[in-house]
Design a protein around this motif. Sequence first.
Motif, PDB file in Angstrom:
ATOM      1  N   GLU A  44       0.835  -1.208   0.000  1.00 41.33           N
ATOM      2  CA  GLU A  44       0.000   0.000   0.000  1.00 41.33           C
ATOM      3  C   GLU A  44       0.865   1.251   0.000  1.00 41.33           C
ATOM      4  O   GLU A  44       0.550   2.228  -0.681  1.00 41.33           O
ATOM      5  CB  GLU A  44      -0.948  -0.013   1.201  1.00 41.33           C
ATOM      6  CG  GLU A  44      -1.989  -1.109   1.124  1.00 41.33           C
ATOM      7  CD  GLU A  44      -2.767  -1.318   2.413  1.00 41.33           C
ATOM      8  OE1 GLU A  44      -3.853  -1.922   2.323  1.00 41.33           O
ATOM      9  OE2 GLU A  44      -2.304  -0.915   3.497  1.00 41.33           O
ATOM     10  N   ILE A  45       1.962   1.221   0.741  1.00 37.36           N
ATOM     11  CA  ILE A  45       2.887   2.355   0.764  1.00 37.36           C
ATOM     12  C   ILE A  45       3.519   2.530  -0.618  1.00 37.36           C
ATOM     13  O   ILE A  45       3.586   3.635  -1.151  1.00 37.36           O
ATOM     14  CB  ILE A  45       3.978   2.177   1.840  1.00 37.36           C
ATOM     15  CG1 ILE A  45       3.362   2.146   3.243  1.00 37.36           C
ATOM     16  CG2 ILE A  45       5.023   3.294   1.734  1.00 37.36           C
ATOM     17  CD1 ILE A  45       4.344   1.761   4.349  1.00 37.36           C
ATOM     18  N   ALA A  46       3.973   1.418  -1.207  1.00 38.44           N
ATOM     19  CA  ALA A  46       4.624   1.475  -2.515  1.00 38.44           C
ATOM     20  C   ALA A  46       3.670   2.004  -3.592  1.00 38.44           C
ATOM     21  O   ALA A  46       4.113   2.672  -4.527  1.00 38.44           O
ATOM     22  CB  ALA A  46       5.142   0.088  -2.907  1.00 38.44           C
ATOM     23  N   LEU A  47       2.378   1.732  -3.445  1.00 39.53           N
ATOM     24  CA  LEU A  47       1.406   2.136  -4.465  1.00 39.53           C
ATOM     25  C   LEU A  47       0.807   3.526  -4.243  1.00 39.53           C
ATOM     26  O   LEU A  47      -0.002   3.978  -5.052  1.00 39.53           O
ATOM     27  CB  LEU A  47       0.292   1.085  -4.558  1.00 39.53           C
ATOM     28  CG  LEU A  47       0.746  -0.287  -5.070  1.00 39.53           C
ATOM     29  CD1 LEU A  47      -0.389  -1.296  -4.974  1.00 39.53           C
ATOM     30  CD2 LEU A  47       1.279  -0.191  -6.481  1.00 39.53           C
ATOM     31  N   LEU A  48       1.211   4.208  -3.172  1.00 41.03           N
ATOM     32  CA  LEU A  48       0.721   5.562  -2.950  1.00 41.03           C
ATOM     33  C   LEU A  48       1.210   6.492  -4.054  1.00 41.03           C
ATOM     34  O   LEU A  48       2.375   6.433  -4.465  1.00 41.03           O
ATOM     35  CB  LEU A  48       1.207   6.110  -1.610  1.00 41.03           C
ATOM     36  CG  LEU A  48       0.502   5.626  -0.357  1.00 41.03           C
ATOM     37  CD1 LEU A  48       1.214   6.181   0.884  1.00 41.03           C
ATOM     38  CD2 LEU A  48      -0.965   6.033  -0.350  1.00 41.03           C
ATOM     39  N   ALA A  67      -7.710   3.083  -3.269  1.00 41.94           N
ATOM     40  CA  ALA A  67      -8.557   2.351  -4.211  1.00 41.94           C
ATOM     41  C   ALA A  67      -8.356   0.854  -3.983  1.00 41.94           C
ATOM     42  O   ALA A  67      -7.343   0.425  -3.422  1.00 41.94           O
ATOM     43  CB  ALA A  67      -8.168   2.725  -5.640  1.00 41.94           C
ATOM     44  N   GLY A  68      -9.308   0.074  -4.439  1.00 43.08           N
ATOM     45  CA  GLY A  68      -9.194  -1.373  -4.314  1.00 43.08           C
ATOM     46  C   GLY A  68      -7.912  -1.908  -4.937  1.00 43.08           C
ATOM     47  O   GLY A  68      -7.322  -2.866  -4.445  1.00 43.08           O
ATOM     48  N   SER A  69      -7.447  -1.256  -5.999  1.00 41.85           N
ATOM     49  CA  SER A  69      -6.218  -1.684  -6.670  1.00 41.85           C
ATOM     50  C   SER A  69      -4.967  -1.430  -5.823  1.00 41.85           C
ATOM     51  O   SER A  69      -3.900  -1.953  -6.130  1.00 41.85           O
ATOM     52  CB  SER A  69      -6.078  -0.968  -8.014  1.00 41.85           C
ATOM     53  OG  SER A  69      -6.016   0.432  -7.817  1.00 41.85           O
ATOM     54  N   GLN A  70      -5.103  -0.652  -4.750  1.00 47.30           N
ATOM     55  CA  GLN A  70      -3.966  -0.340  -3.879  1.00 47.30           C
ATOM     56  C   GLN A  70      -3.965  -1.168  -2.602  1.00 47.30           C
ATOM     57  O   GLN A  70      -3.049  -1.030  -1.788  1.00 47.30           O
ATOM     58  CB  GLN A  70      -3.991   1.142  -3.485  1.00 47.30           C
ATOM     59  CG  GLN A  70      -3.746   2.096  -4.637  1.00 47.30           C
ATOM     60  CD  GLN A  70      -3.971   3.538  -4.214  1.00 47.30           C
ATOM     61  OE1 GLN A  70      -5.087   3.934  -3.933  1.00 47.30           O
ATOM     62  NE2 GLN A  70      -2.893   4.314  -4.168  1.00 47.30           N
ATOM     63  N   THR A  71      -4.998  -1.974  -2.377  1.00 52.04           N
ATOM     64  CA  THR A  71      -5.119  -2.683  -1.104  1.00 52.04           C
ATOM     65  C   THR A  71      -5.092  -4.196  -1.285  1.00 52.04           C
ATOM     66  O   THR A  71      -5.400  -4.718  -2.356  1.00 52.04           O
ATOM     67  CB  THR A  71      -6.438  -2.330  -0.385  1.00 52.04           C
ATOM     68  OG1 THR A  71      -7.530  -2.825  -1.156  1.00 52.04           O
ATOM     69  CG2 THR A  71      -6.565  -0.834  -0.165  1.00 52.04           C
ATOM     70  N   PRO A  76     -11.513  -1.067  -1.285  1.00 54.13           N
ATOM     71  CA  PRO A  76     -11.092   0.316  -1.022  1.00 54.13           C
ATOM     72  C   PRO A  76     -11.300   0.657   0.453  1.00 54.13           C
ATOM     73  O   PRO A  76     -12.165   0.081   1.117  1.00 54.13           O
ATOM     74  CB  PRO A  76     -12.009   1.152  -1.918  1.00 54.13           C
ATOM     75  CG  PRO A  76     -13.113   0.270  -2.338  1.00 54.13           C
ATOM     76  CD  PRO A  76     -12.673  -1.141  -2.159  1.00 54.13           C
ATOM     77  N   ARG A  77     -10.477   1.557   0.953  1.00 53.52           N
ATOM     78  CA  ARG A  77     -10.631   2.010   2.336  1.00 53.52           C
ATOM     79  C   ARG A  77     -10.062   3.400   2.504  1.00 53.52           C
ATOM     80  O   ARG A  77      -9.291   3.872   1.672  1.00 53.52           O
ATOM     81  CB  ARG A  77     -10.010   1.037   3.329  1.00 53.52           C
ATOM     82  CG  ARG A  77      -8.508   0.938   3.299  1.00 53.52           C
ATOM     83  CD  ARG A  77      -8.040  -0.176   4.252  1.00 53.52           C
ATOM     84  NE  ARG A  77      -6.624  -0.418   4.154  1.00 53.52           N
ATOM     85  CZ  ARG A  77      -5.739  -0.083   5.079  1.00 53.52           C
ATOM     86  NH1 ARG A  77      -6.143   0.499   6.186  1.00 53.52           N
ATOM     87  NH2 ARG A  77      -4.462  -0.338   4.929  1.00 53.52           N
ATOM     88  N   THR A  78     -10.470   4.025   3.597  1.00 49.52           N
ATOM     89  CA  THR A  78      -9.992   5.362   3.933  1.00 49.52           C
ATOM     90  C   THR A  78      -9.031   5.257   5.106  1.00 49.52           C
ATOM     91  O   THR A  78      -9.312   4.576   6.091  1.00 49.52           O
ATOM     92  CB  THR A  78     -11.175   6.281   4.298  1.00 49.52           C
ATOM     93  OG1 THR A  78     -12.053   6.356   3.176  1.00 49.52           O
ATOM     94  CG2 THR A  78     -10.699   7.669   4.659  1.00 49.52           C
ATOM     95  N   VAL A  79      -7.907   5.943   4.986  1.00 48.31           N
ATOM     96  CA  VAL A  79      -6.894   5.984   6.035  1.00 48.31           C
ATOM     97  C   VAL A  79      -6.826   7.428   6.525  1.00 48.31           C
ATOM     98  O   VAL A  79      -6.720   8.355   5.721  1.00 48.31           O
ATOM     99  CB  VAL A  79      -5.520   5.532   5.486  1.00 48.31           C
ATOM    100  CG1 VAL A  79      -4.453   5.605   6.553  1.00 48.31           C
ATOM    101  CG2 VAL A  79      -5.615   4.133   4.897  1.00 48.31           C
ATOM    102  N   TYR A  80      -6.897   7.614   7.820  1.00 53.01           N
ATOM    103  CA  TYR A  80      -6.902   8.957   8.410  1.00 53.01           C
ATOM    104  C   TYR A  80      -5.478   9.354   8.793  1.00 53.01           C
ATOM    105  O   TYR A  80      -4.778   8.606   9.460  1.00 53.01           O
ATOM    106  CB  TYR A  80      -7.843   8.984   9.619  1.00 53.01           C
ATOM    107  CG  TYR A  80      -9.251   8.632   9.192  1.00 53.01           C
ATOM    108  CD1 TYR A  80     -10.099   9.614   8.687  1.00 53.01           C
ATOM    109  CD2 TYR A  80      -9.705   7.318   9.217  1.00 53.01           C
ATOM    110  CE1 TYR A  80     -11.372   9.295   8.240  1.00 53.01           C
ATOM    111  CE2 TYR A  80     -10.979   6.989   8.771  1.00 53.01           C
ATOM    112  CZ  TYR A  80     -11.805   7.982   8.288  1.00 53.01           C
ATOM    113  OH  TYR A  80     -13.057   7.660   7.831  1.00 53.01           O
ATOM    114  N   VAL A  81      -5.080  10.534   8.347  1.00 59.76           N
ATOM    115  CA  VAL A  81      -3.705  11.000   8.546  1.00 59.76           C
ATOM    116  C   VAL A  81      -3.605  11.756   9.865  1.00 59.76           C
ATOM    117  O   VAL A  81      -4.246  12.800  10.032  1.00 59.76           O
ATOM    118  CB  VAL A  81      -3.264  11.915   7.373  1.00 59.76           C
ATOM    119  CG1 VAL A  81      -1.836  12.405   7.578  1.00 59.76           C
ATOM    120  CG2 VAL A  81      -3.416  11.190   6.040  1.00 59.76           C
ATOM    121  N   PRO A  82      -2.797  11.262  10.807  1.00 61.00           N
ATOM    122  CA  PRO A  82      -2.631  11.988  12.064  1.00 61.00           C
ATOM    123  C   PRO A  82      -1.859  13.289  11.853  1.00 61.00           C
ATOM    124  O   PRO A  82      -1.012  13.383  10.954  1.00 61.00           O
ATOM    125  CB  PRO A  82      -1.839  11.012  12.943  1.00 61.00           C
ATOM    126  CG  PRO A  82      -1.198  10.062  12.013  1.00 61.00           C
ATOM    127  CD  PRO A  82      -2.018  10.026  10.755  1.00 61.00           C
TER     128      PRO A  82
END
Length: 188
Positions: A44-48, A67-71, A76-82
Amino acid sequence: MAQAKTLTTVELDQVLRYANSRQYPERNRALILTSFYLGLRVAEIALLKLGDVVNEDGSIKNEIRLAGSQTKGGHPRTVYVPEKLKPEFQAYIKTRHVKDCSMPLFHTDNKLGFSPNGLCVWFFHLYRNAGISGASSHSGRRTLITTLANKGIGVRVLAEIAGHRSIAVTQKYIDANPEMMRNAMNLI
């Protein structure tokens, strides 16, 4: 296969000090802290992409929509940035000389994006050279989940953060450590 090591704060600081002494220190810090503060899988990090993290005005997004292609599993999912990760992203992005939002967020020595396997190898060498044994590209993810569990975050929320479909999987990530057990016993 053994689970990835969860790192202590002292060990994470040791890794960051080592990473700061290497080429691309801003990238290194942002990569490491993306793992530890977002709990993303190495793929997921590499595909950001740059556009996943940066708004059109150059500010850092509050949420990253994968996106689903990244997970893993294609969901698909949402990641919250601290808030404490945003300045790290900002410092790193200032070193990038690309504006194309479709470009990979993290670059290799050749200014190309990492492959998931290449990033896995990068983390392996990082931890080994920093003197941390047993750590892997999954250590940030396990450390985040364990840290949040230590702070009383429920397993259902942890599963959502991790992108797990099953809380049974999430429970395997939580490392029972002396601090957790001591805190539990002090609740009596």
